[in-house]
Design a protein around this motif. Structure first.
Motif, mmCIF file in Angstrom:
data_model
loop_
_atom_site.group_PDB
_atom_site.id
_atom_site.type_symbol
_atom_site.label_atom_id
_atom_site.label_comp_id
_atom_site.label_asym_id
_atom_site.label_seq_id
_atom_site.Cartn_x
_atom_site.Cartn_y
_atom_site.Cartn_z
ATOM 1 N N GLN A 38 0.806 -1.219 0.000
ATOM 2 C CA GLN A 38 0.000 0.000 0.000
ATOM 3 C C GLN A 38 0.839 1.269 0.000
ATOM 4 O O GLN A 38 0.471 2.259 -0.615
ATOM 5 N N VAL A 39 1.964 1.249 0.714
ATOM 6 C CA VAL A 39 2.801 2.451 0.837
ATOM 7 C C VAL A 39 4.244 2.075 0.542
ATOM 8 O O VAL A 39 4.613 0.905 0.485
ATOM 9 N N LEU A 40 5.085 3.101 0.382
ATOM 10 C CA LEU A 40 6.506 2.874 0.159
ATOM 11 C C LEU A 40 7.187 2.448 1.461
ATOM 12 O O LEU A 40 6.692 2.752 2.555
ATOM 13 N N PRO A 41 8.314 1.742 1.380
ATOM 14 C CA PRO A 41 9.044 1.362 2.593
ATOM 15 C C PRO A 41 9.383 2.589 3.439
ATOM 16 O O PRO A 41 9.661 3.663 2.909
ATOM 17 N N GLN A 42 9.391 2.394 4.764
ATOM 18 C CA GLN A 42 9.620 3.507 5.683
ATOM 19 C C GLN A 42 10.753 3.250 6.664
ATOM 20 O O GLN A 42 11.169 4.165 7.370
ATOM 21 N N VAL A 43 11.243 1.997 6.743
ATOM 22 C CA VAL A 43 12.260 1.669 7.750
ATOM 23 C C VAL A 43 13.400 0.870 7.129
ATOM 24 O O VAL A 43 13.243 0.243 6.080
ATOM 25 N N LYS A 44 14.546 0.923 7.823
ATOM 26 C CA LYS A 44 15.738 0.155 7.428
ATOM 27 C C LYS A 44 16.344 -0.447 8.688
ATOM 28 O O LYS A 44 16.474 0.233 9.707
ATOM 29 N N ILE A 45 16.696 -1.742 8.625
ATOM 30 C CA ILE A 45 17.351 -2.402 9.747
ATOM 31 C C ILE A 45 18.848 -2.147 9.649
ATOM 32 O O ILE A 45 19.493 -2.504 8.656
ATOM 33 N N GLN A 46 19.393 -1.510 10.657
ATOM 34 C CA GLN A 46 20.807 -1.151 10.680
ATOM 35 C C GLN A 46 21.309 -1.369 12.110
ATOM 36 O O GLN A 46 20.878 -0.703 13.045
ATOM 37 N N LYS A 47 22.236 -2.330 12.322
ATOM 38 C CA LYS A 47 22.670 -2.624 13.679
ATOM 39 C C LYS A 47 23.390 -1.441 14.304
ATOM 40 O O LYS A 47 24.447 -1.014 13.848
ATOM 41 N N ARG A 74 22.656 -8.941 14.444
ATOM 42 C CA ARG A 74 23.613 -9.017 13.347
ATOM 43 C C ARG A 74 23.285 -7.941 12.306
ATOM 44 O O ARG A 74 22.159 -7.480 12.213
ATOM 45 N N GLN A 75 24.280 -7.603 11.541
ATOM 46 C CA GLN A 75 24.076 -6.573 10.523
ATOM 47 C C GLN A 75 23.174 -7.114 9.410
ATOM 48 O O GLN A 75 23.345 -8.242 8.948
ATOM 49 N N CYS A 76 22.208 -6.308 9.007
ATOM 50 C CA CYS A 76 21.293 -6.659 7.915
ATOM 51 C C CYS A 76 21.673 -5.828 6.689
ATOM 52 O O CYS A 76 21.776 -4.600 6.762
ATOM 53 N N PHE A 77 21.853 -6.520 5.554
ATOM 54 C CA PHE A 77 22.266 -5.828 4.332
ATOM 55 C C PHE A 77 21.117 -5.698 3.331
ATOM 56 O O PHE A 77 21.332 -5.351 2.178
ATOM 57 N N CYS A 78 19.892 -6.002 3.769
ATOM 58 C CA CYS A 78 18.728 -5.902 2.880
ATOM 59 C C CYS A 78 18.389 -4.439 2.607
ATOM 60 O O CYS A 78 18.524 -3.579 3.489
ATOM 61 N N ARG A 79 17.928 -4.159 1.407
ATOM 62 C CA ARG A 79 17.470 -2.807 1.096
ATOM 63 C C ARG A 79 16.126 -2.575 1.762
ATOM 64 O O ARG A 79 15.422 -3.516 2.130
ATOM 65 N N PRO A 80 15.723 -1.319 1.985
ATOM 66 C CA PRO A 80 14.430 -1.044 2.614
ATOM 67 C C PRO A 80 13.266 -1.630 1.799
ATOM 68 O O PRO A 80 13.133 -1.347 0.609
ATOM 69 N N MET A 81 12.454 -2.447 2.467
ATOM 70 C CA MET A 81 11.352 -3.115 1.769
ATOM 71 C C MET A 81 10.060 -3.117 2.584
ATOM 72 O O MET A 81 9.043 -3.626 2.112
ATOM 73 N N TRP A 82 10.089 -2.578 3.811
ATOM 74 C CA TRP A 82 8.929 -2.675 4.699
ATOM 75 C C TRP A 82 8.537 -1.306 5.226
ATOM 76 O O TRP A 82 9.390 -0.450 5.475
ATOM 77 N N CYS A 83 7.227 -1.126 5.436
ATOM 78 C CA CYS A 83 6.743 0.095 6.087
ATOM 79 C C CYS A 83 6.808 -0.103 7.604
ATOM 80 O O CYS A 83 6.962 -1.236 8.095
ATOM 81 N N LEU A 84 6.675 0.954 8.346
ATOM 82 C CA LEU A 84 6.782 0.896 9.803
ATOM 83 C C LEU A 84 5.678 0.035 10.408
ATOM 84 O O LEU A 84 5.916 -0.736 11.349
ATOM 85 N N SER A 85 4.466 0.142 9.880
ATOM 86 C CA SER A 85 3.346 -0.627 10.420
ATOM 87 C C SER A 85 3.572 -2.126 10.264
ATOM 88 O O SER A 85 3.413 -2.898 11.212
ATOM 89 N N PHE A 127 17.577 -8.772 14.872
ATOM 90 C CA PHE A 127 17.635 -7.339 15.171
ATOM 91 C C PHE A 127 16.736 -7.049 16.359
ATOM 92 O O PHE A 127 15.836 -7.828 16.697
ATOM 93 N N CYS A 128 16.962 -5.937 17.014
ATOM 94 C CA CYS A 128 16.116 -5.502 18.136
ATOM 95 C C CYS A 128 15.487 -4.151 17.777
ATOM 96 O O CYS A 128 15.717 -3.597 16.707
ATOM 97 N N MET A 129 14.721 -3.603 18.709
ATOM 98 C CA MET A 129 14.008 -2.359 18.444
ATOM 99 C C MET A 129 14.976 -1.191 18.206
ATOM 100 O O MET A 129 14.626 -0.232 17.504
ATOM 101 N N LEU A 130 16.174 -1.274 18.785
ATOM 102 C CA LEU A 130 17.143 -0.192 18.621
ATOM 103 C C LEU A 130 17.783 -0.181 17.249
ATOM 104 O O LEU A 130 18.502 0.768 16.900
ATOM 105 N N ASP A 131 17.549 -1.248 16.461
ATOM 106 C CA ASP A 131 18.193 -1.364 15.155
ATOM 107 C C ASP A 131 17.280 -0.962 13.994
ATOM 108 O O ASP A 131 17.661 -1.157 12.823
ATOM 109 N N VAL A 132 16.114 -0.438 14.285
ATOM 110 C CA VAL A 132 15.162 -0.082 13.220
ATOM 111 C C VAL A 132 15.136 1.447 13.110
ATOM 112 O O VAL A 132 14.850 2.147 14.094
ATOM 113 N N PHE A 133 15.379 1.949 11.907
ATOM 114 C CA PHE A 133 15.457 3.387 11.685
ATOM 115 C C PHE A 133 14.492 3.801 10.571
ATOM 116 O O PHE A 133 14.308 3.063 9.596
ATOM 117 N N GLU A 134 13.912 4.972 10.766
ATOM 118 C CA GLU A 134 13.040 5.525 9.723
ATOM 119 C C GLU A 134 13.895 6.052 8.574
ATOM 120 O O GLU A 134 15.008 6.531 8.767
#
Length: 362
Positions: free
Chosen positions: A289-298, A309-320, A352-359
């Motif tokens: 429905q919407v464009l990705p909004q977050v990136k996992i970055q340790k 662990r470090q995630c090398f995936c490109r942004p693909m998910w929205c925050l919700s 990943f944990c909650m501290l590793d998710v960035f807008e």
């Protein structure tokens, strides 16, 4: 009156009230002893033609329910032959007072159904609503049918009422009627909240009464009821916010409260800057429905420390969707550990944990 007649009357009244009010127990519904079950071949499949299904269902409900008194009389004649229900020469004033209203009410139901059905359903109340939304009404019906097929629609059933919210429509399906309104014309207000402490599962439940008003005077207002735990799902599907009275305090489920906390933490984590020349973002793979909004970055600890662990995936998910993914992977029996827990990346499975998710900074 004979004992058998009394028992028959009590059973018939109980079954009739449950059917009329749409409060049939799950066991009876599963056995197919309800109108949708008994007349499924005539009603059709709502997934193939939602509007035609409900045109037929509501019409059949009116006929059957107004014929219930006559059906009662016919059944009573077999249960209690001494009443001579089929012998007019032996009718008493009491017997006549039972037959006459029963037949009259049944004929009224049949007349209403014929009135709705003739002229290609043009006089059915649901068709009248569709006609006021656009002509021809079948074009509007086609739009509703198409959106009903979407898997991301909101559906809530409580008693004899089912609430369906699609991308453009708010629909309430009752036993004998269907209320619908286009989302652009809707104004919703949470009018009341009532709590029930004594439930079958031993848990307290809160139910919300939401008034759905239309800015179009041609459409009448209606009210919907739903479990407060479904409130966040409803608001996610609505295009406009719901107004809440100051005196109403909405209870959220444990999962909803955690998702809110997850989002707040992500907003505090900061922003992730997309590197120049990166490929264009595609819609979120979770909701589309919407464009990705977050990136996992340790960032919770040095690269080689801790569980993450470090995630090398490109942004693909929205925050919700990311918050729901994280919540769904937690131990339901240990809610105290959710805030400090981890989850695997949906794509590469890196923890990943909650501290590793960035807008994303777009």
């Amino acid at each position: 009156m004979e004992t058998s007649a009394v028992l028959y009357t009590a059973a018939f009244i109980a079954y009739g009230l449950m059917d009329v009010l749409g409060l049939m127990p799950q066991e009876i519904s599963s056995a197919g002893l309800t109108l949708p079950g008994l007349f499924s071949k005539y009603f059709g499949d709502p997934s193939l033609d939602f509007t035609r299904y409900h045109l037929r269902r509501t019409t059949c409900s009116v006929i059957v329910h107004l014929f219930l008194p006559l059906v009662y009389c016919i059944g009573l004649s077999f249960v209690c032959p001494s009443l001579h229900m089929f012998n007019p020469r032996l009718w008493s004033a009491t017997t006549l007072s039972i037959w006459l209203p029963s037949v009259t009410v049944g004929m009224i139901g049949l007349s209403i159904a014929l009135y709705w059905y003739t002229n290609n359903w043009q006089r059915h109340p649901m068709t009248v609503q569709l006609s006021q939304l656009g002509q021809p009404w079948r074009r509007v019906a086609g739009s509703i049918n198409a959106e009903f097929l979407h898997i991301d629609k909101f559906v809530s059933q409580l008693g004899g009422s089912t609430v369906i919210v699609t991308d453009s429509w708010i629909i309430q399906c009752n036993v004998h009627s269907v209320n619908l309104i286009h989302q652009r014309d809707a104004v919703l207000n949470v009018a009341a909240a009532d709590e029930h402490n004594f439930t079958l599962d031993g848990q307290s439940k809160q139910y919300l009464t939401i008034n759905v008003n239309s800015i179009n005077s041609k459409f009448k207002s209606f009210s919907i009821r739903l479990n407060s735990h479904q409130y966040s799902q409803l608001t996610d599907k609505l295009q406009a916010p719901i107004r809440t009275a100051r005196t109403v305090l909405i209870q959220q489920s444990l999962s909803d409260r955690f998702i809110s906390a997850f989002r707040e933490q992500v907003q505090r984590n900061g922003m992730y800057q997309i590197p120049p020349g990166s490929p264009a973002l595609e819609p979120c793979v979770g909701c589309l429905q919407v464009l990705p909004q977050v990136k996992i970055q340790k960032m919770c600890a040095p690269v080689d420390d801790g569980q993450c662990r470090q995630c090398f995936c490109r942004p693909m998910w929205c925050l919700s969707c990311m918050s729901k993914w994280f919540a769904a992977r937690q131990d339901k029996d240990r809610p105290d550990s959710w805030m400090s827990s981890t989850a695997p990346c949906p794509m590469c499975r890196a923890k990943f944990c909650m501290l590793d998710v960035f807008e994303l900074s777009l």
